[in-house]
Structures are given as C-alpha cells and as structure tokens.
Motif scaffolding. Sequence first.
Motif, PDB file in Angstrom:
ATOM      1  N   GLY A  50     -11.772  -3.719   9.527  1.00 17.74           N
ATOM      2  CA  GLY A  50     -11.828  -4.700   8.450  1.00 17.74           C
ATOM      3  C   GLY A  50     -10.703  -4.473   7.451  1.00 17.74           C
ATOM      4  N   VAL A  51     -11.002  -4.797   6.216  1.00 15.77           N
ATOM      5  CA  VAL A  51      -9.993  -4.683   5.157  1.00 15.77           C
ATOM      6  C   VAL A  51      -9.800  -3.221   4.785  1.00 15.77           C
ATOM      7  CG1 VAL A  51      -9.369  -5.332   2.809  1.00 15.77           C
ATOM      8  CG2 VAL A  51     -10.581  -6.963   4.273  1.00 15.77           C
ATOM      9  N   VAL A  52      -8.566  -2.758   4.842  1.00 16.19           N
ATOM     10  CA  VAL A  52      -8.235  -1.379   4.491  1.00 16.19           C
ATOM     11  C   VAL A  52      -7.246  -1.410   3.330  1.00 16.19           C
ATOM     12  CG1 VAL A  52      -7.268   0.795   5.294  1.00 16.19           C
ATOM     13  CG2 VAL A  52      -8.572  -0.642   6.869  1.00 16.19           C
ATOM     14  N   VAL A  53      -7.499  -0.572   2.320  1.00 15.14           N
ATOM     15  CA  VAL A  53      -6.596  -0.502   1.173  1.00 15.14           C
ATOM     16  C   VAL A  53      -5.324   0.213   1.591  1.00 15.14           C
ATOM     17  CG1 VAL A  53      -6.284   0.377  -1.158  1.00 15.14           C
ATOM     18  CG2 VAL A  53      -8.525  -0.486  -0.446  1.00 15.14           C
ATOM     19  N   GLU A  54      -4.205  -0.474   1.493  1.00 11.37           N
ATOM     20  CA  GLU A  54      -2.934   0.099   1.885  1.00 11.37           C
ATOM     21  C   GLU A  54      -2.563   1.260   0.961  1.00 11.37           C
ATOM     22  OE1 GLU A  54      -1.296  -0.678   4.485  1.00 11.37           O
ATOM     23  OE2 GLU A  54      -2.346  -2.501   5.100  1.00 11.37           O
ATOM     24  N   LYS A  55      -1.705   2.152   1.479  1.00 15.16           N
ATOM     25  CA  LYS A  55      -1.313   3.337   0.706  1.00 15.16           C
ATOM     26  C   LYS A  55      -0.565   2.953  -0.564  1.00 15.16           C
ATOM     27  CE  LYS A  55      -1.092   6.416   4.718  1.00 15.16           C
ATOM     28  NZ  LYS A  55      -0.225   7.278   5.547  1.00 15.16           N
ATOM     29  N   TYR A  56       0.251   1.909  -0.493  1.00 19.73           N
ATOM     30  CA  TYR A  56       1.031   1.530  -1.670  1.00 19.73           C
ATOM     31  C   TYR A  56       0.127   1.058  -2.803  1.00 19.73           C
ATOM     32  CZ  TYR A  56       0.588  -3.533  -0.895  1.00 19.73           C
ATOM     33  OH  TYR A  56       0.120  -4.820  -0.780  1.00 19.73           O
ATOM     34  N   LEU A  57      -1.022   0.472  -2.458  1.00 16.71           N
ATOM     35  CA  LEU A  57      -1.969   0.051  -3.494  1.00 16.71           C
ATOM     36  C   LEU A  57      -2.578   1.268  -4.175  1.00 16.71           C
ATOM     37  CD1 LEU A  57      -3.773  -2.908  -1.674  1.00 16.71           C
ATOM     38  CD2 LEU A  57      -2.003  -3.039  -3.433  1.00 16.71           C
ATOM     39  N   SER A  58      -2.876   2.289  -3.399  1.00 15.93           N
ATOM     40  CA  SER A  58      -3.393   3.531  -3.974  1.00 15.93           C
ATOM     41  C   SER A  58      -2.377   4.152  -4.919  1.00 15.93           C
ATOM     42  CB  SER A  58      -3.754   4.521  -2.860  1.00 15.93           C
ATOM     43  OG  SER A  58      -4.721   3.971  -1.991  1.00 15.93           O
ATOM     44  N   PHE A  59      -1.114   4.074  -4.515  1.00 12.14           N
ATOM     45  CA  PHE A  59      -0.056   4.601  -5.384  1.00 12.14           C
ATOM     46  C   PHE A  59      -0.055   3.893  -6.731  1.00 12.14           C
ATOM     47  CE2 PHE A  59       4.183   3.767  -7.092  1.00 12.14           C
ATOM     48  CZ  PHE A  59       4.598   5.061  -7.403  1.00 12.14           C
ATOM     49  N   HIS A  60      -0.140   2.560  -6.721  1.00 13.05           N
ATOM     50  CA  HIS A  60      -0.140   1.801  -7.970  1.00 13.05           C
ATOM     51  C   HIS A  60      -1.330   2.170  -8.848  1.00 13.05           C
ATOM     52  CE1 HIS A  60       3.311  -0.631  -7.155  1.00 13.05           C
ATOM     53  NE2 HIS A  60       2.793  -1.203  -6.081  1.00 13.05           N
ATOM     54  N   VAL A  61      -2.479   2.390  -8.226  1.00 15.65           N
ATOM     55  CA  VAL A  61      -3.675   2.752  -8.999  1.00 15.65           C
ATOM     56  C   VAL A  61      -3.481   4.099  -9.684  1.00 15.65           C
ATOM     57  CG1 VAL A  61      -6.107   3.367  -8.822  1.00 15.65           C
ATOM     58  CG2 VAL A  61      -5.230   1.393  -7.581  1.00 15.65           C
ATOM     59  N   PHE A  62      -3.027   5.090  -8.933  1.00 14.04           N
ATOM     60  CA  PHE A  62      -2.841   6.420  -9.512  1.00 14.04           C
ATOM     61  C   PHE A  62      -1.715   6.429 -10.552  1.00 14.04           C
ATOM     62  CE2 PHE A  62      -4.969   7.820  -5.521  1.00 14.04           C
ATOM     63  CZ  PHE A  62      -6.022   8.495  -6.123  1.00 14.04           C
ATOM     64  N   GLN A  63      -0.682   5.639 -10.314  1.00 13.54           N
ATOM     65  CA  GLN A  63       0.411   5.564 -11.280  1.00 13.54           C
ATOM     66  C   GLN A  63      -0.067   4.952 -12.580  1.00 13.54           C
ATOM     67  OE1 GLN A  63       3.130   6.995 -10.892  1.00 13.54           O
ATOM     68  NE2 GLN A  63       4.915   5.915 -11.654  1.00 13.54           N
ATOM     69  N   LEU A  64      -0.856   3.893 -12.482  1.00 12.11           N
ATOM     70  CA  LEU A  64      -1.400   3.267 -13.692  1.00 12.11           C
ATOM     71  C   LEU A  64      -2.340   4.221 -14.410  1.00 12.11           C
ATOM     72  CD1 LEU A  64      -1.762   0.843 -15.555  1.00 12.11           C
ATOM     73  CD2 LEU A  64      -3.547   0.006 -14.011  1.00 12.11           C
ATOM     74  N   ALA A  65      -3.129   4.978 -13.653  1.00 12.73           N
ATOM     75  CA  ALA A  65      -4.038   5.945 -14.274  1.00 12.73           C
ATOM     76  C   ALA A  65      -3.264   7.000 -15.048  1.00 12.73           C
ATOM     77  CB  ALA A  65      -4.907   6.602 -13.203  1.00 12.73           C
ATOM     78  N   CYS A  66      -2.158   7.458 -14.494  1.00 17.38           N
ATOM     79  CA  CYS A  66      -1.319   8.458 -15.182  1.00 17.38           C
ATOM     80  C   CYS A  66      -0.732   7.878 -16.461  1.00 17.38           C
ATOM     81  CB  CYS A  66      -0.206   8.934 -14.257  1.00 17.38           C
ATOM     82  SG  CYS A  66      -0.769   9.936 -12.866  1.00 17.38           S
ATOM     83  N   TYR A  67      -0.174   6.665 -16.373  1.00 20.64           N
ATOM     84  CA  TYR A  67       0.434   6.046 -17.555  1.00 20.64           C
ATOM     85  C   TYR A  67      -0.613   5.771 -18.628  1.00 20.64           C
ATOM     86  CZ  TYR A  67       4.871   5.274 -15.125  1.00 20.64           C
ATOM     87  OH  TYR A  67       6.070   5.446 -14.478  1.00 20.64           O
ATOM     88  N   THR A  68      -1.816   5.372 -18.213  1.00 23.49           N
ATOM     89  CA  THR A  68      -2.869   5.106 -19.189  1.00 23.49           C
ATOM     90  C   THR A  68      -3.295   6.391 -19.884  1.00 23.49           C
ATOM     91  OG1 THR A  68      -3.664   3.250 -17.854  1.00 23.49           O
ATOM     92  CG2 THR A  68      -5.174   4.134 -19.508  1.00 23.49           C
ATOM     93  N   GLY A  69      -3.429   7.458 -19.121  1.00 24.23           N
ATOM     94  CA  GLY A  69      -3.766   8.748 -19.724  1.00 24.23           C
ATOM     95  C   GLY A  69      -2.721   9.206 -20.721  1.00 24.23           C
TER      96      GLY A  69
END
Length: 283
Positions: A50-69
């Motif tokens: 089915g639908v799998v979250v691509e690695k690049y999407l995970s990168f964007h999530v973690f990058q945003l989490a770092c910038y928000t912190g």
Amino acid sequence: INAEYGDFIEWETFLKLSLTLLLPVVGCVLGRLVYLTGKHLTKPPEEKGGVVVEKYLSFHVFQLACYTGMAVLLMRLKLFMTPYMCVVSGLAASNTILPQTTKSRYMVIFILLGAMSIPGYGNIERSLSMEGEYNNPAQEELFEWINANTEQDSVFAGSMPVMANLRLSTGRRIVNHPHYEDAALRERTKLVYQMFSRKPVREVHETLRSLSVQYAVLDKQWCTDSRPQSNGCAIAQLWDREDPVNRGRSVFCERAVDLPELFKPVFGNRQYRVVQVLKPPPV
C-alpha cells in the motif's frame, strides 16, 4: 545585546502562523505522515504494502522538527523554521498525503491558496507600507573624523556592529567584527569588550596594547548598566557575572581618561568617544 531575540519563541508567532493557515496545514500534513507510518509499521509482514512514506518525506519531517526546536529555544532562529514550514505545507498537494485526482488536487490547492491569501495579503500590505531610511548622524560624524584625522593603516577596536560599519566606511583596520562562528574571534572580542567592563584602566590598556589597538571607540549606549529594558543583559551587567572581583566599580568608559599617559581622548560626540591607546611611559 538584544535579549528579546535571544529568548524563547513567543506564542504570538504560532498565533500568526495559524491565522495564515500555515500551521494548521503543516499540522495536517504531519498528522497524515505519522498515521501512514504507524499504519505501515503495525501491519503484519505478509500484509506490508500500500502507501509507503518515502524516505525524503521522513527527512523533511525531521528537518522541520530540528528547526522548530531551535526556534523554540532561540527566537531569532525562526527564520529557519517558517520557510521550512512553507516547504512542508506544499506536501498537501501530494497523493501520498491526500489521494486525489488531478482535478481535485487543483481544487484543493486553489482553496488553500485562496484562504491563505486573505490574511497573507494584509501582511504583505503592512510590510510594504513600512517606509524609513537608515540615519545615524553620530556615526557618520565619527567616520568622517576617522577619515580626516587618522592614518589609513590605523587599528581600531570597539563594539562589533560599529567595527563592521567602520571597516566598510573608512577602510581602517579592525581587530574584531561580527563573525560569531569563529571561536578565536569570539575570544578576541571578549578581550576587546573589557572596554565596557569595570576592570582597572591599566589592565584594559595592557589588553588593548597586546592586540595592537591604536584607537578605541567607546559607544555610550554600551558604557552604562542603566539602559531601559536592559533586563540584566547590558554589557556591564554581564561583566559583573563574569568578573565579580571588580563589581561595584564604575565602568571603564567613565575612567578611561583618568590616566592621560595611557589614554588620550581625541574625538567625542553625543554617542561615541574615541580614545587613543598610547604607549606606556618608560619606567
């Protein structure tokens, strides 16, 4: 020193981001990604697909989490967080986030942009209505005096903002400037900032001479610990914590001319004073 921008982020920032719908959209995108990831991880091995979250999407999530912190801990770093939130919000048009036809995708984008443009247009109008011109007559007078009365290879020391402008406007040599990432330069700037401490005049003189400084530029706003809204972050107040032995003395700026054989006043206006760092007299 600006204590406000070095403090935690204000809740007002998140309120403004919510009014433009940027924060809600990002929240929906992240929520959908978390849901898809959790759903995929909890499936039995034989049902993976089915639908799998691509690695690049995970990168964007973690990058945003770092910038928000970073932004939460230091408000001025929201300049990294906010643009990246705009990048992540663009994922709302992805089939991974919201499965849809091409026609419905355009419709969703049109509705989101239309809703965002209502408060966004007001923000743009307010920004464009700001008119002003940088004007600092006291600093201009200082630089004119330096150009007319000092040698081209003269060496100056002072606060980092003034030194940056002095270098650009006069071409004179400076011993410190606003390059915060360089550890050696930070240490040198700390030595220079003894001019705004309560250390003995002779000790400050020895420090400046060791740096080959010929002229010291004293900014009167930096030479007082009673500035409004200093919140304990005036240079003299910071030095009280760094150098408690000399706490209670007057600031060096006020005592620089107490020893005319070491410091000679050569220029002054309502904001700046320049003292020449003289060679110590022979013993």
